[in-house]
Write a protein that holds these residues in place. Structure first.
Motif, PDB file in Angstrom:
ATOM      1  N   GLN A   6       1.223  -1.065   0.344  1.00  0.00           N
ATOM      2  CA  GLN A   6      -0.159   0.013   0.091  1.00  0.00           C
ATOM      3  C   GLN A   6       0.928   1.585   0.100  1.00  0.00           C
ATOM      4  OE1 GLN A   6      -2.400  -0.662   3.479  1.00  0.00           O
ATOM      5  NE2 GLN A   6      -4.233  -2.228   2.266  1.00  0.00           N
ATOM      6  N   GLN A   7       2.066   1.424   0.683  1.00  0.00           N
ATOM      7  CA  GLN A   7       2.603   2.250   0.348  1.00  0.00           C
ATOM      8  C   GLN A   7       3.415   2.515  -0.665  1.00  0.00           C
ATOM      9  OE1 GLN A   7       3.377   4.256   3.172  1.00  0.00           O
ATOM     10  NE2 GLN A   7       4.838   5.619   1.616  1.00  0.00           N
ATOM     11  N   THR A   8       3.756   1.830  -0.998  1.00  0.00           N
ATOM     12  CA  THR A   8       4.420   1.420  -2.361  1.00  0.00           C
ATOM     13  C   THR A   8       3.297   2.314  -3.111  1.00  0.00           C
ATOM     14  OG1 THR A   8       5.597  -0.608  -1.962  1.00  0.00           O
ATOM     15  CG2 THR A   8       5.697   0.068  -4.381  1.00  0.00           C
ATOM     16  N   THR A   9       2.072   1.895  -3.143  1.00  0.00           N
ATOM     17  CA  THR A   9       1.470   2.107  -3.775  1.00  0.00           C
ATOM     18  C   THR A   9       1.382   4.101  -3.934  1.00  0.00           C
ATOM     19  OG1 THR A   9       0.138  -0.524  -4.647  1.00  0.00           O
ATOM     20  CG2 THR A   9      -1.572   2.123  -5.240  1.00  0.00           C
ATOM     21  N   ARG A  10       0.927   4.339  -2.556  1.00  0.00           N
ATOM     22  CA  ARG A  10       0.935   5.641  -2.691  1.00  0.00           C
ATOM     23  C   ARG A  10       2.213   6.607  -3.273  1.00  0.00           C
ATOM     24  NH1 ARG A  10      -0.320   4.766   1.971  1.00  0.00           N
ATOM     25  NH2 ARG A  10       1.153   5.255   3.289  1.00  0.00           N
ATOM     26  N   ASP A  11       3.434   6.475  -2.910  1.00  0.00           N
ATOM     27  CA  ASP A  11       4.172   6.992  -3.143  1.00  0.00           C
ATOM     28  C   ASP A  11       4.095   7.063  -5.117  1.00  0.00           C
ATOM     29  OD1 ASP A  11       5.385   7.217  -1.220  1.00  0.00           O
ATOM     30  OD2 ASP A  11       6.841   5.268  -1.146  1.00  0.00           O
ATOM     31  N   LEU A  12       4.436   5.712  -5.792  1.00  0.00           N
ATOM     32  CA  LEU A  12       4.133   5.631  -7.032  1.00  0.00           C
ATOM     33  C   LEU A  12       3.013   6.601  -7.900  1.00  0.00           C
ATOM     34  CD1 LEU A  12       4.794   3.892  -9.772  1.00  0.00           C
ATOM     35  CD2 LEU A  12       2.799   3.070  -9.467  1.00  0.00           C
ATOM     36  N   ARG A  13       1.472   6.369  -7.270  1.00  0.00           N
ATOM     37  CA  ARG A  13       0.467   7.949  -7.475  1.00  0.00           C
ATOM     38  C   ARG A  13       1.449   9.086  -6.788  1.00  0.00           C
ATOM     39  NH1 ARG A  13      -5.049   4.797  -5.168  1.00  0.00           N
ATOM     40  NH2 ARG A  13      -5.428   4.192  -6.253  1.00  0.00           N
ATOM     41  N   ARG A  14       2.039   8.963  -5.816  1.00  0.00           N
ATOM     42  CA  ARG A  14       2.355  10.937  -6.210  1.00  0.00           C
ATOM     43  C   ARG A  14       3.217  11.515  -7.047  1.00  0.00           C
ATOM     44  NH1 ARG A  14       4.511  12.002  -0.158  1.00  0.00           N
ATOM     45  NH2 ARG A  14       2.491  11.435   0.675  1.00  0.00           N
ATOM     46  N   HIS A  15       3.736  10.232  -7.127  1.00  0.00           N
ATOM     47  CA  HIS A  15       5.153  10.328  -7.625  1.00  0.00           C
ATOM     48  C   HIS A  15       4.595  10.225  -9.569  1.00  0.00           C
ATOM     49  CE1 HIS A  15       8.807   9.543 -10.784  1.00  0.00           C
ATOM     50  NE2 HIS A  15       8.062   9.164 -11.954  1.00  0.00           N
ATOM     51  N   ASN A  16       3.670   9.884  -9.999  1.00  0.00           N
ATOM     52  CA  ASN A  16       2.960  10.353 -11.396  1.00  0.00           C
ATOM     53  C   ASN A  16       2.674  11.633 -11.603  1.00  0.00           C
ATOM     54  OD1 ASN A  16       3.846   7.638 -12.090  1.00  0.00           O
ATOM     55  ND2 ASN A  16       1.370   6.714 -11.687  1.00  0.00           N
ATOM     56  N   ARG A  17       1.622  11.845 -10.125  1.00  0.00           N
ATOM     57  CA  ARG A  17       1.093  12.902 -10.445  1.00  0.00           C
ATOM     58  C   ARG A  17       2.483  14.122 -10.204  1.00  0.00           C
ATOM     59  NH1 ARG A  17      -4.146  14.124  -7.092  1.00  0.00           N
ATOM     60  NH2 ARG A  17      -2.849  15.862  -6.187  1.00  0.00           N
ATOM     61  N   SER A  18       2.683  14.052  -8.966  1.00  0.00           N
ATOM     62  CA  SER A  18       3.993  15.143 -10.039  1.00  0.00           C
ATOM     63  C   SER A  18       4.603  15.045 -11.115  1.00  0.00           C
ATOM     64  CB  SER A  18       5.125  14.918  -8.535  1.00  0.00           C
ATOM     65  OG  SER A  18       6.350  15.972  -8.715  1.00  0.00           O
ATOM     66  N   ALA A  19       4.866  14.244 -11.012  1.00  0.00           N
ATOM     67  CA  ALA A  19       5.779  13.845 -13.144  1.00  0.00           C
ATOM     68  C   ALA A  19       4.835  14.885 -13.607  1.00  0.00           C
ATOM     69  CB  ALA A  19       5.793  12.543 -13.700  1.00  0.00           C
ATOM     70  N   LEU A  20       3.362  14.384 -13.870  1.00  0.00           N
ATOM     71  CA  LEU A  20       2.124  15.433 -14.538  1.00  0.00           C
ATOM     72  C   LEU A  20       2.171  16.687 -14.940  1.00  0.00           C
ATOM     73  CD1 LEU A  20      -0.207  12.537 -14.802  1.00  0.00           C
ATOM     74  CD2 LEU A  20       2.381  12.813 -16.764  1.00  0.00           C
ATOM     75  N   LEU A  21       2.133  17.035 -13.075  1.00  0.00           N
ATOM     76  CA  LEU A  21       1.422  18.382 -12.528  1.00  0.00           C
ATOM     77  C   LEU A  21       2.871  19.293 -13.624  1.00  0.00           C
ATOM     78  CD1 LEU A  21       0.116  20.044 -11.322  1.00  0.00           C
ATOM     79  CD2 LEU A  21       0.753  19.576  -9.317  1.00  0.00           C
ATOM     80  N   SER A  22       4.236  19.039 -13.109  1.00  0.00           N
ATOM     81  CA  SER A  22       5.247  19.441 -12.953  1.00  0.00           C
ATOM     82  C   SER A  22       5.452  19.903 -14.943  1.00  0.00           C
ATOM     83  CB  SER A  22       6.349  18.483 -12.334  1.00  0.00           C
ATOM     84  OG  SER A  22       6.897  18.424 -11.221  1.00  0.00           O
ATOM     85  N   ARG A  23       5.261  18.689 -15.852  1.00  0.00           N
ATOM     86  CA  ARG A  23       5.633  18.646 -17.337  1.00  0.00           C
ATOM     87  C   ARG A  23       4.154  20.060 -17.231  1.00  0.00           C
ATOM     88  NH1 ARG A  23       8.512  17.378 -21.079  1.00  0.00           N
ATOM     89  NH2 ARG A  23       7.728  18.046 -23.347  1.00  0.00           N
ATOM     90  N   LEU A  24       3.524  19.818 -17.101  1.00  0.00           N
ATOM     91  CA  LEU A  24       2.367  21.461 -17.575  1.00  0.00           C
ATOM     92  C   LEU A  24       2.759  22.396 -17.182  1.00  0.00           C
ATOM     93  CD1 LEU A  24      -1.231  19.382 -16.465  1.00  0.00           C
ATOM     94  CD2 LEU A  24      -0.209  19.911 -19.006  1.00  0.00           C
ATOM     95  N   TYR A  25       2.978  22.681 -15.426  1.00  0.00           N
ATOM     96  CA  TYR A  25       3.497  23.396 -14.926  1.00  0.00           C
ATOM     97  C   TYR A  25       4.250  24.601 -15.556  1.00  0.00           C
ATOM     98  CZ  TYR A  25       4.210  27.276 -11.305  1.00  0.00           C
ATOM     99  OH  TYR A  25       4.507  28.534 -10.428  1.00  0.00           O
ATOM    100  N   LEU A  26       5.917  23.420 -16.067  1.00  0.00           N
ATOM    101  CA  LEU A  26       7.087  24.200 -16.984  1.00  0.00           C
ATOM    102  C   LEU A  26       6.920  24.179 -17.714  1.00  0.00           C
ATOM    103  CD1 LEU A  26       9.235  22.228 -14.412  1.00  0.00           C
ATOM    104  CD2 LEU A  26       8.638  24.343 -13.443  1.00  0.00           C
ATOM    105  N   ASN A  27       5.964  23.387 -18.879  1.00  0.00           N
ATOM    106  CA  ASN A  27       5.928  23.944 -20.184  1.00  0.00           C
ATOM    107  C   ASN A  27       4.847  24.148 -20.846  1.00  0.00           C
ATOM    108  OD1 ASN A  27       8.547  21.703 -20.753  1.00  0.00           O
ATOM    109  ND2 ASN A  27       8.192  21.223 -19.697  1.00  0.00           N
TER     110      ASN A  27
END
Length: 389
Positions: A6-27
């Motif tokens: 469960q912890q790994t799944t939560r971390d993966l979701r956070r990572h994916n949110r961060s990656a996509l949000l950062s992409r939209l923000y910076l580009n």
């Protein structure tokens, strides 16, 4: 036994949110297909994450663009109105507090001049909290995501600040602010945060490696590296102002002689002119000097351009940046006057093939640039966590 999964799944979701949000923000705005191609995530994952970000109010649809023979693609953007951030510039001549939306558009500012006797940490914290109260008074229900503070010195892991230009040694600024401010507080060196802001929103946006020179009473620089992801973007500081440009030269307040700061720092420039000026504060006196037509004033400005050009040539020879950006309030005052002479000096002193690869220009972030740089600190936290604590 399921807890680690469960912890790994939560971390993966956070990572994916961060990656996509950062992409939209910076580009800027992009489609789900573009996000999928850039991130390497599956179509289903991108759709799920974007749906979550839209439901959380962080992302919104922003029109559509035609695709090659298919249906128009819907564009997505980070919502500037999702929340606000505060950036604080603690300098030697003023405290400036800026309120920005979460995409770093300026909403309000408050500036408080500082005299030489007003650099006491308690007094500075009082001005910072007053400024935060002033600029956030009209926020209403909009969320304040955090407060970023830029200081002209080093911030230690334990939160103590060492800022010789402010006569601060081991000041517990982080804890002082956190006990006074009802929002998350982040503190860092102002040159580093300004470098981050110039790479995100300013003159360094299209550079792969830029040097951001911060010119004020003190002289600093940040070496910033561009990136498609905030996670690998870097901005590190360098004590450029204390590199020696003249053997046995003018005394510097660091205790050495011949430092660059002893020739292009604001007080050093005014001291070389030597004549009385009508303005009382440092920033106004510098602006007055820049307007004077007399020969001595022109000589001082020309000397400043020469020393600045030599300092930049050293940076070009050592770091091979593709861009050098002149920021800070002294750059704003003198930059338009000295820029051609600075470029000429760099050309004479830098290796020709390195000079040919380097652009030299003024910062583009406006009068609140250092406060805006500080505001990148809570934004970085937002992007790194994908908006999740």
């Amino acid at each position: 036994m399921l807890r680690p999964t469960q912890q790994t799944t939560r971390d993966l979701r956070r990572h994916n949110r961060s990656a996509l949000l950062s992409r939209l923000y910076l580009n800027g705005p992009g489609s789900r297909l573009e996000l999928m191609q850039a991130s390497g995530l599956s179509s289903a994952t991108v759709s799920n994450v974007i749906s979550d970000l839209i439901n959380d109010g962080m992302v919104a649809e922003a029109g559509s663009v035609d695709s090659d023979g298919g249906r128009p693609r819907t564009l997505l953007r980070v919502r500037s109105e999702y929340g606000s951030v505060v950036g604080v510039d603690i300098g030697e001549t003023h405290v400036q507090v800026g309120l920005f939306d979460c995409t770093l558009n300026t909403l309000d500012t408050a500036t408080y001049p500082l005299g030489g006797t007003e650099l006491d940490p308690d007094r500075v914290v009082e001005l910072v909290t007053r400024g935060i109260t002033a600029v956030t008074a009209s926020l209403g229900p909009v969320s304040l995501l955090g407060v970023g503070v830029g200081v002209p010195g080093a911030v230690m892991p334990d939160g103590l600040v060492h800022a010789p230009t402010l006569n601060w040694a081991g000041v517990p600024l982080v804890s002082m602010l956190r006990s006074s401010v009802a929002a998350p507080v982040y503190v860092d060196n102002c040159a580093r945060t300004l470098g981050q802001a110039e790479m995100w929103r300013g003159a360094g946006r299209d550079a792969s490696r830029a040097v951001i020179a911060l010119l004020g009473v003190g002289v600093g620089a940040a070496v910033a590296t561009g990136s498609d992801s905030c996670r690998s973007a870097t901005s590190t500081t360098a004590e450029w102002g204390h590199t020696v440009v003249r053997v046995g030269g003018a005394a510097c307040r660091c205790g050495s002689h011949g430092c660059l700061e002893a020739y292009i720092g604001a007080e050093a420039i005014l001291s070389r002119y030597g004549r009385p000026l009508s303005a009382s504060d440092t920033e106004s006196r510098m602006a007055e000097l820049a307007r004077l037509p007399d020969r001595d004033a022109r000589r001082v400005v020309e000397e400043t351009a020469e020393y600045l050009g030599i300092g930049i040539a050293n940076l070009v020879n050592m770091l091979n940046p593709d861009k050098v950006v002149l920021s800070g309030w002294v750059s704003a005052v003198l930059g338009p006057v000295v820029l051609p002479a600075v470029r000429d000096t760099v050309k004479r002193h830098a290796l020709p093939y390195l000079f040919a690869q380097t652009e030299i220009e003024l910062g583009r972030l406006g009068n609140e640039e250092v406060a805006l740089g500080a505001a990148t600190l809570p934004v970085l936290r937002l992007l790194a966590t994908g908006g999740r604590a």
